[in-house]
Design an enzyme around this catalytic site. Structure first.
Site, PDB file in Angstrom:
ATOM      1  N   HIS A   1      48.192  56.339  32.024  1.00 13.25           N
ATOM      2  CA  HIS A   1      47.547  55.270  31.232  1.00 13.25           C
ATOM      3  C   HIS A   1      46.131  55.024  31.745  1.00 13.25           C
TER       4      HIS A   1
ATOM      5  N   GLU B   1      31.432  54.665  38.441  1.00 11.73           N
ATOM      6  CA  GLU B   1      32.189  54.953  37.224  1.00 11.73           C
ATOM      7  C   GLU B   1      32.475  53.684  36.419  1.00 11.73           C
TER       8      GLU B   1
ATOM      9  N   HIS C   1      33.230  53.491  41.913  1.00 11.64           N
ATOM     10  CA  HIS C   1      32.550  52.267  41.536  1.00 11.64           C
ATOM     11  C   HIS C   1      31.437  52.507  40.509  1.00 11.64           C
TER      12      HIS C   1
ATOM     13  N   LYS D   1      21.459  39.373  32.504  1.00 12.20           N
ATOM     14  CA  LYS D   1      21.795  39.879  31.166  1.00 12.20           C
ATOM     15  C   LYS D   1      22.487  38.809  30.343  1.00 12.20           C
TER      16      LYS D   1
ATOM     17  N   TYR E   1      30.691  51.102  36.206  1.00  9.79           N
ATOM     18  CA  TYR E   1      29.467  50.706  35.494  1.00  9.79           C
ATOM     19  C   TYR E   1      29.117  51.692  34.404  1.00  9.79           C
TER      20      TYR E   1
ATOM     21  N   TRP F   1      45.760  56.137  39.117  1.00  2.98           N
ATOM     22  CA  TRP F   1      44.566  56.870  38.645  1.00  2.98           C
ATOM     23  C   TRP F   1      43.612  57.084  39.799  1.00  2.98           C
TER      24      TRP F   1
ATOM     25  N   HIS G   1      34.097  47.957  48.433  1.00  6.39           N
ATOM     26  CA  HIS G   1      34.793  46.697  48.131  1.00  6.39           C
ATOM     27  C   HIS G   1      36.187  46.955  47.575  1.00  6.39           C
ATOM     28  N   HIS G   2      36.488  48.210  47.281  1.00  5.84           N
ATOM     29  CA  HIS G   2      37.870  48.538  46.887  1.00  5.84           C
ATOM     30  C   HIS G   2      38.734  48.800  48.112  1.00  5.84           C
TER      31      HIS G   2
ATOM     32  N   ASP H   1      17.794  65.912  16.509  1.00  3.04           N
ATOM     33  CA  ASP H   1      19.175  66.121  16.967  1.00  3.04           C
ATOM     34  C   ASP H   1      19.178  65.902  18.474  1.00  3.04           C
TER      35      ASP H   1
ATOM     36  N   SER I   1      23.280  44.106  23.343  1.00  3.17           N
ATOM     37  CA  SER I   1      21.862  43.777  23.212  1.00  3.17           C
ATOM     38  C   SER I   1      21.299  44.218  21.869  1.00  3.17           C
TER      39      SER I   1
ATOM     40  N   THR J   1      23.497  41.070  36.624  1.00  2.00           N
ATOM     41  CA  THR J   1      24.427  40.904  35.505  1.00  2.00           C
ATOM     42  C   THR J   1      24.243  39.525  34.887  1.00  2.00           C
TER      43      THR J   1
ATOM     44  N   ARG K   1      50.623  45.076  42.079  1.00  2.00           N
ATOM     45  CA  ARG K   1      50.505  45.952  40.926  1.00  2.00           C
ATOM     46  C   ARG K   1      51.289  47.235  41.184  1.00  2.00           C
TER      47      ARG K   1
ATOM     48  N   SER L   1      32.587  68.495  31.351  1.00  2.00           N
ATOM     49  CA  SER L   1      32.222  67.958  30.046  1.00  2.00           C
ATOM     50  C   SER L   1      31.284  66.758  30.195  1.00  2.00           C
ATOM     51  N   SER L   2      31.646  65.833  31.106  1.00  2.00           N
ATOM     52  CA  SER L   2      30.799  64.643  31.263  1.00  2.00           C
ATOM     53  C   SER L   2      29.413  64.996  31.756  1.00  2.00           C
TER      54      SER L   2
HETATM   55  C1  HEA Z   1      39.615  51.074  29.507  1.00  2.00           C
HETATM   56  C2  HEA Z   1      40.649  51.094  30.161  1.00  2.00           C
HETATM   57  C3  HEA Z   1      41.947  50.414  29.863  1.00  2.00           C
HETATM   58  C4  HEA Z   1      42.445  49.882  28.690  1.00  2.00           C
HETATM   59  C5  HEA Z   1      41.809  49.849  27.334  1.00  2.00           C
HETATM   60  C6  HEA Z   1      43.743  49.370  29.015  1.00  2.00           C
HETATM   61  C7  HEA Z   1      44.566  48.749  28.088  1.00  2.00           C
HETATM   62  C8  HEA Z   1      45.796  48.186  28.389  1.00  2.00           C
HETATM   63  N1  HEA Z   1      46.401  48.152  29.623  1.00  2.00           N
HETATM   64 FE1  HEA Z   1      45.696  49.042  31.309  1.00  2.00          FE
HETATM   65  N2  HEA Z   1      44.997  49.927  32.976  1.00  2.00           N
HETATM   66  C9  HEA Z   1      43.795  50.569  33.140  1.00  2.00           C
HETATM   67  C10 HEA Z   1      42.811  50.679  32.185  1.00  2.00           C
HETATM   68  C11 HEA Z   1      42.951  50.237  30.869  1.00  2.00           C
HETATM   69  N3  HEA Z   1      44.019  49.585  30.333  1.00  2.00           N
HETATM   70  C12 HEA Z   1      43.666  51.111  34.452  1.00  2.00           C
HETATM   71  C13 HEA Z   1      42.475  51.875  35.005  1.00  2.00           C
HETATM   72  C14 HEA Z   1      44.843  50.768  35.118  1.00  2.00           C
HETATM   73  C15 HEA Z   1      45.211  51.078  36.574  1.00  2.00           C
HETATM   74  C16 HEA Z   1      46.099  52.252  36.629  1.00  2.00           C
HETATM   75  C17 HEA Z   1      46.612  52.438  38.006  1.00  2.00           C
HETATM   76  O1  HEA Z   1      47.132  51.479  38.594  1.00  2.00           O
HETATM   77  O2  HEA Z   1      46.465  53.556  38.517  1.00  2.00           O
HETATM   78  C18 HEA Z   1      45.647  50.018  34.176  1.00  2.00           C
HETATM   79  C19 HEA Z   1      46.884  49.472  34.480  1.00  2.00           C
HETATM   80  C20 HEA Z   1      47.613  48.656  33.620  1.00  2.00           C
HETATM   81  C21 HEA Z   1      48.742  47.896  34.010  1.00  2.00           C
HETATM   82  C22 HEA Z   1      49.293  47.782  35.420  1.00  2.00           C
HETATM   83  C23 HEA Z   1      50.308  48.814  35.663  1.00  2.00           C
HETATM   84  C24 HEA Z   1      50.828  48.713  37.047  1.00  2.00           C
HETATM   85  O3  HEA Z   1      50.103  48.271  37.939  1.00  2.00           O
HETATM   86  O4  HEA Z   1      51.964  49.114  37.216  1.00  2.00           O
HETATM   87  C25 HEA Z   1      49.209  47.258  32.894  1.00  2.00           C
HETATM   88  C26 HEA Z   1      50.372  46.364  32.863  1.00  2.00           C
HETATM   89  O5  HEA Z   1      50.526  45.582  32.043  1.00  2.00           O
HETATM   90  C27 HEA Z   1      48.339  47.616  31.814  1.00  2.00           C
HETATM   91  C28 HEA Z   1      48.465  47.189  30.503  1.00  2.00           C
HETATM   92  C29 HEA Z   1      47.562  47.478  29.496  1.00  2.00           C
HETATM   93  C30 HEA Z   1      47.745  47.061  28.122  1.00  2.00           C
HETATM   94  C31 HEA Z   1      48.926  46.319  27.580  1.00  2.00           C
HETATM   95  C32 HEA Z   1      46.639  47.505  27.438  1.00  2.00           C
HETATM   96  C33 HEA Z   1      46.363  47.309  25.970  1.00  2.00           C
HETATM   97  O6  HEA Z   1      45.041  46.829  25.802  1.00  2.00           O
HETATM   98  C34 HEA Z   1      46.564  48.570  25.184  1.00  2.00           C
HETATM   99  C35 HEA Z   1      46.519  48.268  23.706  1.00  2.00           C
HETATM  100  C36 HEA Z   1      46.601  49.492  22.869  1.00  2.00           C
HETATM  101  C37 HEA Z   1      47.696  49.940  22.246  1.00  2.00           C
HETATM  102  C38 HEA Z   1      49.008  49.287  22.403  1.00  2.00           C
HETATM  103  C39 HEA Z   1      47.659  51.177  21.430  1.00  2.00           C
HETATM  104  C40 HEA Z   1      47.451  50.959  19.993  1.00  2.00           C
HETATM  105  C41 HEA Z   1      48.600  50.531  19.153  1.00  2.00           C
HETATM  106  C42 HEA Z   1      49.700  51.220  18.871  1.00  2.00           C
HETATM  107  C43 HEA Z   1      50.076  52.501  19.534  1.00  2.00           C
HETATM  108  C44 HEA Z   1      50.603  50.697  17.872  1.00  2.00           C
HETATM  109  C45 HEA Z   1      51.996  50.517  18.318  1.00  2.00           C
HETATM  110  C46 HEA Z   1      52.117  49.256  19.049  1.00  2.00           C
HETATM  111  C47 HEA Z   1      53.268  48.751  19.496  1.00  2.00           C
HETATM  112  C48 HEA Z   1      54.478  49.584  19.678  1.00  2.00           C
HETATM  113  C49 HEA Z   1      53.355  47.313  19.874  1.00  2.00           C
HETATM  114  N4  HEA Z   1      47.370  48.479  32.285  1.00  2.00           N
HETATM  115  C1  HEA Z   2      33.822  47.975  33.414  1.00  2.84           C
HETATM  116  C2  HEA Z   2      34.388  47.902  34.513  1.00  2.84           C
HETATM  117  C3  HEA Z   2      34.117  46.944  35.639  1.00  2.84           C
HETATM  118  C4  HEA Z   2      33.075  46.065  35.851  1.00  2.84           C
HETATM  119  C5  HEA Z   2      31.871  45.800  34.985  1.00  2.84           C
HETATM  120  C6  HEA Z   2      33.357  45.425  37.098  1.00  2.84           C
HETATM  121  C7  HEA Z   2      32.519  44.466  37.660  1.00  2.84           C
HETATM  122  C8  HEA Z   2      32.697  43.931  38.919  1.00  2.84           C
HETATM  123  N1  HEA Z   2      33.760  44.160  39.763  1.00  2.84           N
HETATM  124 FE1  HEA Z   2      35.392  45.282  39.344  1.00  2.84          FE
HETATM  125  N2  HEA Z   2      36.878  46.633  39.051  1.00  2.84           N
HETATM  126  C9  HEA Z   2      37.033  47.456  37.976  1.00  2.84           C
HETATM  127  C10 HEA Z   2      36.183  47.532  36.885  1.00  2.84           C
HETATM  128  C11 HEA Z   2      35.014  46.814  36.755  1.00  2.84           C
HETATM  129  N3  HEA Z   2      34.542  45.887  37.613  1.00  2.84           N
HETATM  130  C12 HEA Z   2      38.225  48.233  38.093  1.00  2.84           C
HETATM  131  C13 HEA Z   2      38.738  49.261  37.085  1.00  2.84           C
HETATM  132  C14 HEA Z   2      38.806  47.863  39.298  1.00  2.84           C
HETATM  133  C15 HEA Z   2      40.127  48.323  39.899  1.00  2.84           C
HETATM  134  C16 HEA Z   2      40.204  49.739  40.281  1.00  2.84           C
HETATM  135  C17 HEA Z   2      41.571  50.061  40.790  1.00  2.84           C
HETATM  136  O1  HEA Z   2      41.857  49.697  41.943  1.00  2.84           O
HETATM  137  O2  HEA Z   2      42.364  50.652  40.042  1.00  2.84           O
HETATM  138  C18 HEA Z   2      37.921  46.869  39.879  1.00  2.84           C
HETATM  139  C19 HEA Z   2      38.140  46.290  41.130  1.00  2.84           C
HETATM  140  C20 HEA Z   2      37.222  45.479  41.763  1.00  2.84           C
HETATM  141  C21 HEA Z   2      37.320  45.110  43.139  1.00  2.84           C
HETATM  142  C22 HEA Z   2      38.397  45.555  44.122  1.00  2.84           C
HETATM  143  C23 HEA Z   2      39.557  44.662  44.055  1.00  2.84           C
HETATM  144  C24 HEA Z   2      40.663  45.119  44.916  1.00  2.84           C
HETATM  145  O3  HEA Z   2      41.237  46.176  44.643  1.00  2.84           O
HETATM  146  O4  HEA Z   2      40.959  44.403  45.868  1.00  2.84           O
HETATM  147  C25 HEA Z   2      36.246  44.290  43.401  1.00  2.84           C
HETATM  148  C26 HEA Z   2      35.967  43.692  44.715  1.00  2.84           C
HETATM  149  O5  HEA Z   2      34.908  43.333  45.034  1.00  2.84           O
HETATM  150  C27 HEA Z   2      35.489  44.192  42.171  1.00  2.84           C
HETATM  151  C28 HEA Z   2      34.310  43.465  42.030  1.00  2.84           C
HETATM  152  C29 HEA Z   2      33.518  43.487  40.900  1.00  2.84           C
HETATM  153  C30 HEA Z   2      32.254  42.745  40.788  1.00  2.84           C
HETATM  154  C31 HEA Z   2      31.648  41.840  41.821  1.00  2.84           C
HETATM  155  C32 HEA Z   2      31.753  43.038  39.549  1.00  2.84           C
HETATM  156  C33 HEA Z   2      30.435  42.552  38.979  1.00  2.84           C
HETATM  157  O6  HEA Z   2      29.719  43.603  38.399  1.00  2.84           O
HETATM  158  C34 HEA Z   2      30.607  41.432  38.002  1.00  2.84           C
HETATM  159  C35 HEA Z   2      29.306  40.754  37.720  1.00  2.84           C
HETATM  160  C36 HEA Z   2      29.380  39.762  36.614  1.00  2.84           C
HETATM  161  C37 HEA Z   2      29.413  38.416  36.738  1.00  2.84           C
HETATM  162  C38 HEA Z   2      29.477  37.746  38.046  1.00  2.84           C
HETATM  163  C39 HEA Z   2      29.476  37.532  35.537  1.00  2.84           C
HETATM  164  C40 HEA Z   2      28.174  37.178  34.895  1.00  2.84           C
HETATM  165  C41 HEA Z   2      27.202  36.554  35.808  1.00  2.84           C
HETATM  166  C42 HEA Z   2      26.710  35.291  35.678  1.00  2.84           C
HETATM  167  C43 HEA Z   2      27.071  34.417  34.546  1.00  2.84           C
HETATM  168  C44 HEA Z   2      25.687  34.891  36.682  1.00  2.84           C
HETATM  169  C45 HEA Z   2      26.008  33.792  37.602  1.00  2.84           C
HETATM  170  C46 HEA Z   2      27.212  34.041  38.418  1.00  2.84           C
HETATM  171  C47 HEA Z   2      27.358  33.721  39.714  1.00  2.84           C
HETATM  172  C48 HEA Z   2      26.237  33.533  40.665  1.00  2.84           C
HETATM  173  C49 HEA Z   2      28.743  33.519  40.237  1.00  2.84           C
HETATM  174  N4  HEA Z   2      36.105  44.922  41.191  1.00  2.84           N
HETATM  175 CU   LIG Z   3      34.045  48.501  42.201  1.00  4.70          CU
END
Ligand code: HEA
Ligand code: HEA
Ligand SMILES: [Cu+2]
Ligand code: CUA
Lengths: 293, 535, 356
Positions: free
Chosen positions: B86, B265, B263, B341, B267, B151, B312-313, B115, B278, B338, B460, B179-180
């Protein structure tokens, strides 16, 4: 604005090669995956054949694709702007290659400056040393791992030094080939290019020899701990890149023989040369970091 | 002077030269052999949608199993495969290709280019993806199943202790990476080299800018991912010990390399979203984007900072305290650009004349919900508190807010925004509003309670949990099913719009500005063979 | 379910809690301001009210202002956070040191400077997990032998692992630390209130990651001392009994009964209750070549594990009696009819490197 005219940007209408290339990569990836699994389980399967087929398709694709490109280039479809696209594309590709090597250099740095020191009890890892690896001596090269695998280090004098010289000279000869091309001295171009190729081949030959020496005489193997890992993966990936670079140069050489390239337009030559210089720079980093330090 | 579209070697194509150059090749070959950025963009987008559904179906399996405590439907081992795949599919198969699809469609039109710079390579980049994911999905059917190590595939769970199929996982990631990288090179070269005369850097739409910076991130980090999967491969199959202390390595080394990729990734998955928002907010506020230049600088700052925060992870891995402090401070700093923005978007709305069509609704929801996700990110950055949050559902809540209500919402907004330009038809506004409101409510039912579950202590990646979490999980699962079903409305809107509807004008939206709105709707097969004149 | 982070029972955990609340409220305030302005704008500045859009689109002053203010706020957060972090890092001058070793899927506790060491395994019956029995109050959060610590003293915890990465987490102490194989991480705590504190493994560690709870019992120093003495005596006695056992022969049915119990507790997670394993990850024992044809190798692999795989060295974890029984069981269950009865002495011999 209206007074200025623009060069055309050639957009090929359709091409079968990308999809062929994708199929090739599929066969390579799927084949290599199964091949590795097969060897690890000492069974035979289709993996190896699929991998080979993938490479065959890839070569077929490359030949076809490049033939198209060369024809287009020779029939003057490419503008200066396109030439820039190619050059920029190639530069960014090289940047991505640099980052690939960085991953391994980074691992080497970490293993040597951090992990090894921690295993030896430094920083916040005193107990790691005391309770888990009390007999471990953190010295680099890591000739005895914490788990007790022993090996010998590869000295930098001798072969590696000679190899360094060879590669550096090959970069120089390639440079002269380039000036030859730019000054319309086709003789110099051919000669220097040939020389570069020969030097590259010598380098590779010596590298193979060094590997045999490492395995047979030094007991330095891919699986003899972190030193062996980084040594073989870094030099190995470098070797692969030299091979690739040499193949590209070979094609360029054939094109030179056919009379391709002009002082103004020689992207393929340029790209091959950049690649070669890049491989050379990687080697120098390797030589300093892996062998000497 | 105009561009001549020719294919001198292909005799089949020969007669096309003399025809009107808008002629599209027909049949399957059009898609397999294409070099057209619009066709390739469409393929990317359709592929991403399919992957979103496959990844979503896996999320549904996860939510079904977590509906109640105890083992209900699937085995723990299979559950782990679902979680892993997933995550992988959503990240690499849904969000990234969707953004690349948008880039393909829009960037050439936005900068007045005929193009993408390297059209054949563009097609190659796309066609690798279906094969890469085919391999990943096929591996689920191997004996022992597919990848089940998350993942993030931490070693040594992914090396010594993983199933047989790991090699397939590794090679499929390799070709995804290829590809990427090719896609990113294409974007950079296109933007650098193909802007129409007069399209100076600081005139480029923000979507172009954000993608330009994203492409840099991709080129810098995808090769590092390739490197780390290679080390996993050799550690598992060829006896190296990068991640094994007995051989002088360190399992934490894996995490450093992975997150150096990982990380940036995240962004990669949000910067283009910033660009989309925007574009949409000014259109529907009928007012110029506030602080264009600061938006560009903020994006660049985020990208640069993103290379300095990876650990930070890894706060719980036992890094020395000075390293931990460094990564904590650097991470907190990202809130500043951020924030700029977010403030700029709000300032753009201020004293505008807003209307609330579906793209605007999704964009507004993006601003609020992404910011909530950002706030929880900031909380995670506070190391001592992260010791409590780490690897709980609080993190899951955080990243779904930034990914689903962030990245996915922005993609959906973009699709509604540009759909009339792509198809020439207006989408069904009523259905679109239904899609929006159903999604908005259900997505918050799905992810908001996860914060509480996480704070209360639910880890989790577990298929079964203590009794206290039961009620909340049932509620979350219901939210999940509803959100999934809501996406069916989206598909309905898309199909309906592709088949017909009210004809769209060239400008489509009253407040829209930019080159893409100056060409006809639907956009002709080839645009800007003559570079446009930029005001 | 509590709706917020646990406050916990240590000074550090309270500090962490207040940090959490501090950032939480800061975010709430910023959110309220930003979203407030946004919603006002949505209400007032809509085209349907007939407004004309304004023309302004930049202001360097404002940009600087809203860059600077967040920086100040962030510094305000960073200061207390750094203080707490540095306090958490200081493991010196501890009264009791325990080495914690994770392995798939149990914890091992070893009190340094004493012979006291034992495994701590999930105590929830499988039937509850598979929904055959009603689930108990502490479903999945209960173990056979908890870690016991004295109150009021500084406890230093050394974490490591035998296989993959685990993470030892007790929310009430605000400790979550990864147990990395081959390295030792340190943490410390000082608990003032006696009580039972529950947590879980927090790092994905394979199939049964959900079934690896942590339970800590904090006892007053007197109770702790008494408990420790009792445990040490128990362990010494068990060792003596082992020696006696070497001379004894257990009969087949006793071995099989005992063996089945041990098998379910220690082996079935991977090799499955029916011995069929999971193809591709865990080999089958039913009909296994090694079991049927090489007795010494069989004893050896159970004692010493197989490096490079998930097979652990059970020689360290099980008593001779348990080892003998489980070996006998696996040699005779599911159609593995070798008929052998393995006795403690046979195992002991292989353990001492004598073989057969
Ligand atoms: C962009 C990235 C993305 C997106 C879009 C989503 C979307 C969703 N994710 Fe997540 N998710 C991740 C990225 C993302 N996720 C990542 C990176 C992890 C961590 C993996 C890891 O731990 O290694 C994670 C892990 C994660 C967990 C934790 C699993 C665990 O720790 O064991 C869960 C649990 O609820 C969850 C739920 C969902 C749900 C319900 C949606 C929903 O938004 C999905 C909605 C979409 C659909 C459902 C499909 C469309 C509809 C149909 C197919 C029609 C049929 C519908 C029905 C049968 C009701 N996701
Ligand atoms: C699109 C994806 C995305 C984005 C944009 C971010 C944005 C940020 N993430 Fe997140 N992050 C993930 C995707 C993302 N993250 C994923 C997938 C994981 C889990 C991976 C895994 O373990 O599977 C993760 C996990 C993760 C962790 C690790 C948690 C853990 O495993 O213990 C941390 C810890 O620092 C973190 C921090 C942040 C911070 C500080 C930002 C910042 O960029 C956020 C900045 C934005 C704001 C703060 C809001 C707007 C700001 C204001 C309105 C200004 C004023 C605000 C203040 C001064 C408070 N992220
Ligand atoms: Cu990060
Ligand atoms: Cu041990 Cu999770």
């Amino acid at each position: 604005m209206t007074t200025k005219t623009y060069e055309k940007y050639y957009v090929p209408a359709q091409s079968p090669w990308p999809i062929v290339g994708a199929i090739a990569l599929f066969c390579i990836a799927f084949g290599a995956g199964h091949f590795v699994i097969d060897i690890s389980k000492q069974q035979s399967g289709f993996g190896g054949y699929l991998l080979l087929a993938g490479f065959a398709i890839l070569v077929f694709m490359l030949v076809g694709w490049f033939r198209n490109v060369i024809d287009e280039s020779m029939s003057g479809l490419y503008s200066n702007q396109m030439d820039r696209s190619f050059r920029q594309g190639m530069s960014w590709f090289i940047v991505s290659e640099v980052m690939f090597f960085m991953a391994f250099f980074g691992a080497l740095f970490y293993g040597r400056m951090i992990a090894m020191q921690w295993l030896g009890g430094s920083s916040n890892n005193a107990m790691t040393f005391e309770l888990l690896w009390p007999n471990f001596e953190p010295v680099w090269p890591l000739v005895k791992t914490p788990g007790g695998i022993e090996t010998q280090a590869m000295p930098w004098t001798g072969l590696p030094l000679i190899n360094t010289a060879i590669l550096v000279i090959s970069s120089v000869t390639l440079h002269f080939a380039h000036t030859g091309l730019e000054q319309q001295k086709r003789g110099q171009l051919k000669l220097m290019l040939l020389l570069t190729l020969l030097l590259g081949a010598t380098f590779l030959g010596l590298q193979v020899y060094e590997y045999i020496h490492a395995y047979r005489d030094l007991g330095l193997r891919l699986d003899s701990g972190f030193y062996g890992n980084t040594f073989f993966l870094l030099t190995g990936f470098h070797g692969l890149h030299v091979t690739l670079g040499a193949i590209i140069l070979l094609f360029v050489f054939f094109r030179v023989l056919k009379g391709h390239f002009t002082p103004e337009k020689h992207f393929a030559f340029q790209a091959a040369a950049w690649y070669w210089h890049f491989v050379d720079v990687v080697w120098i980093c390797l030589f300093v970091i892996v062998y000497i330090l | 002077m105009s561009v001549v579209i020719t294919e001198p070697n292909d005799h089949e194509q020969h007669d096309h030269e003399h025809e009107h150059h808008d002629h599209k090749p027909a049949g399957i070959k059009r898609w397999l052999y294409t070099t057209n950025h619009k066709d390739i963009g469409t393929m990317y987008l359709v592929f991403a949608l399919i992957m979103f559904f496959i990844g979503g179906a896996m999320a549904m399996v996860i939510r079904l199993e977590l509906f109640q405590p105890g083992m209900q439907f699937v085995e723990p081992h299979f559950f782990n495969q679902m979680t892993t795949v997933h995550g992988l599919i959503m990240v690499f198969g849904a969000v990234m290709p969707a953004f690349t699809g948008l880039a393909n469609w829009m960037i050439p039109m936005m900068i007045g280019a005929p193009d993408m710079a390297l059209p054949r390579m563009n097609n190659w980049s796309f066609w690798i993806l279906p094969f890469a994911f085919l391999i990943l999905l096929l591996s689920l059917f191997m004996p022992g199943g597919g990848p089940s190590f998350g993942w993030t595939f931490y070693a040594p769970l992914s090396t010594t202790y993983s199933g047989d199929s790991t090699a397939l996982f590794v090679f499929s990631v390799h070709i995804m990476g290829i590809s990427s990288i090719m896609g990113a090179i294409n974007v950079i070269v296109t933007i650098w080299n193909m802007r129409a005369p007069g399209m100076t850097w600081m005139k480029m739409p923000l979507f172009v800018w954000t993608w330009f910076i994203t492409a840099f991130l991709l080129i810098m980090v995808m090769p590092v991912l390739a490197g780390v999967v290679t080390m996993v491969l050799t550690d598992k199959y060829f006896g190296t010990s990068f991640f094994d202390a007995a051989g002088g390595g360190d399992p934490v080394l894996f995490q450093h390399i992975f997150w150096f990729f990982g990380h940036p990734e995240v962004y990669i998955m949000i910067l283009p979203a910033f660009g989309i928002v925007s574009a949409i907010i000014p259109t529907f506020a009928r007012k110029r984007l506030f602080g264009y230049a600061s938006m560009v600088y903020a994006t660049a700052s985020i990208a640069i900072l993103s290379f300095l925060v990876w650990a930070h992870h890894m706060f719980t891995t036992g890094m020395p305290v000075f390293a931990t402090l460094f990564f904590m401070y650097a991470t907190m700093l990202i809130a500043v650009p951020t924030g700029v923005k977010v403030f700029n978007w709000v300032a753009t709305m201020w004293r505008g004349a807003m209307t609330f069509e579906v793209p605007m609704m999704f964009a507004l929801a993006f601003i609020v919900l992404f910011t909530i996700g950002g706030f929880s990110g900031l909380m995670l950055a506070i190391t001592p508190a992260d010791f409590q949050y780490h690897d709980t559902y609080f993190v899951v809540a955080h990243f779904h807010y930034v990914l689903v209500t962030g990245a996915i919402f922005s993609i959906v907004a973009a699709v509604y925004y540009w759909l009339p330009k792509w198809t020439g038809n207006m989408y069904d506004e009523t259905l679109g509003q239904w899609h929006f409101w159903c999604s908005l409510i259900s997505v918050n039912m799905l992810f908001f309670p996860m914060h509480f579950v996480g704070l209360a202590g639910m880890p989790r990646r577990i298929p079964d949990y203590a009794l206290q979490f039961a009620d909340f999980n049932a509620f979350i699962s219901i939210g999940g099913f509803l959100f999934g079903l809501s996406q069916l409305i989206f598909v309905w809107v898309l199909i309906k719009c592709a088949r017909g509807g009210v004809k769209a004008t060239d400008q489509v939206w009253e407040g829209a500005e930019g080159l893409e709105w100056e060409v006809p709707s639907p956009a002709p097969y080839h645009t800007f063979e003559t570079p446009p004149v930029i005001k | 379910m509590p709706l917020n982070m646990t406050k916990g029972v240590t000074e550090i955990s309270q500090e962490v809690y207040s940090l959490h609340m501090l950032i939480f409220w800061i975010c709430c305030v910023i959110g309220a301001v930003v979203f407030g302005i946004m919603f006002v704008s949505i209400l007032l500045h809509r085209k349907s009210r007939g407004v004309q859009p304004a023309q302004f689109h930049e202001s360097t002053k404002i940009e600087i202002l809203w860059t600077a203010i967040p920086v100040v706020i962030l510094i305000g957060m960073a200061i207390p956070a750094s203080k707490t972090l540095i306090a958490m890092d200081d493991t010196s001058a501890a009264d009791v040191t325990v080495q914690i070793t994770g392995s798939q899927w149990k914890w091992h506790y070893k009190y340094l400077g004493s012979d006291l060491e034992y495994f701590s395994v999930l105590a929830t019956p499988r039937e509850q997990i598979s929904n055959k029995f009603d689930k108990g109050e502490n479903y999945l959060l209960e173990v056979d032998r908890p870690l016991v610590i004295p109150t009021g003293q500084k406890i230093r915890l050394l974490m490591t692992s035998d296989d993959v990465i685990h993470s030892w987490w007790v929310p009430a102490f605000a400790i979550k630390k990864d147990a990395n194989p081959g390295f030792i991480n340190e943490a410390w705590t000082r608990v003032d209130e006696p009580g039972i504190y529950r947590g879980q493994c927090a790092e994905l560690c394979g199939k049964d990651h959900a079934y690896m709870p942590v339970v800590v019992v904090a006892k007053s120093p007197e109770d702790y001392a008494a408990w420790k003495l009792a445990e040490e005596t128990r362990i010494a006695e068990a060792k003596a009994a082992e020696q006696e056992l070497l001379a004894m022969n257990m009969d087949m049915s006793e071995l099989m009964d005992n063996g089945e119990r041990t098998y379910i507790a220690y082996c079935a997670a991977c090799h499955q209750p029916n011995g069929a394993g999971l193809p591709g990850i865990f080999p089958a024992l039913a009909g296994s070549d090694l079991i049927l044809n090489d007795k010494t190798a069989h004893i050896d692999i159970v004692l010493n594990g197989k490096s490079g795989t998930a097979m652990q060295a059970f020689g360290r974890q099980l008593s001779l009696k348990e080892l003998a029984s489980v070996l006998t069981y696996t040699r005779n269950a599911w159609g593995n009819d070798t008929g052998d009865a393995i006795q403690a002495a046979d195992v002991y011999k292989v353990q001492q490197g004598e073989g057969e």
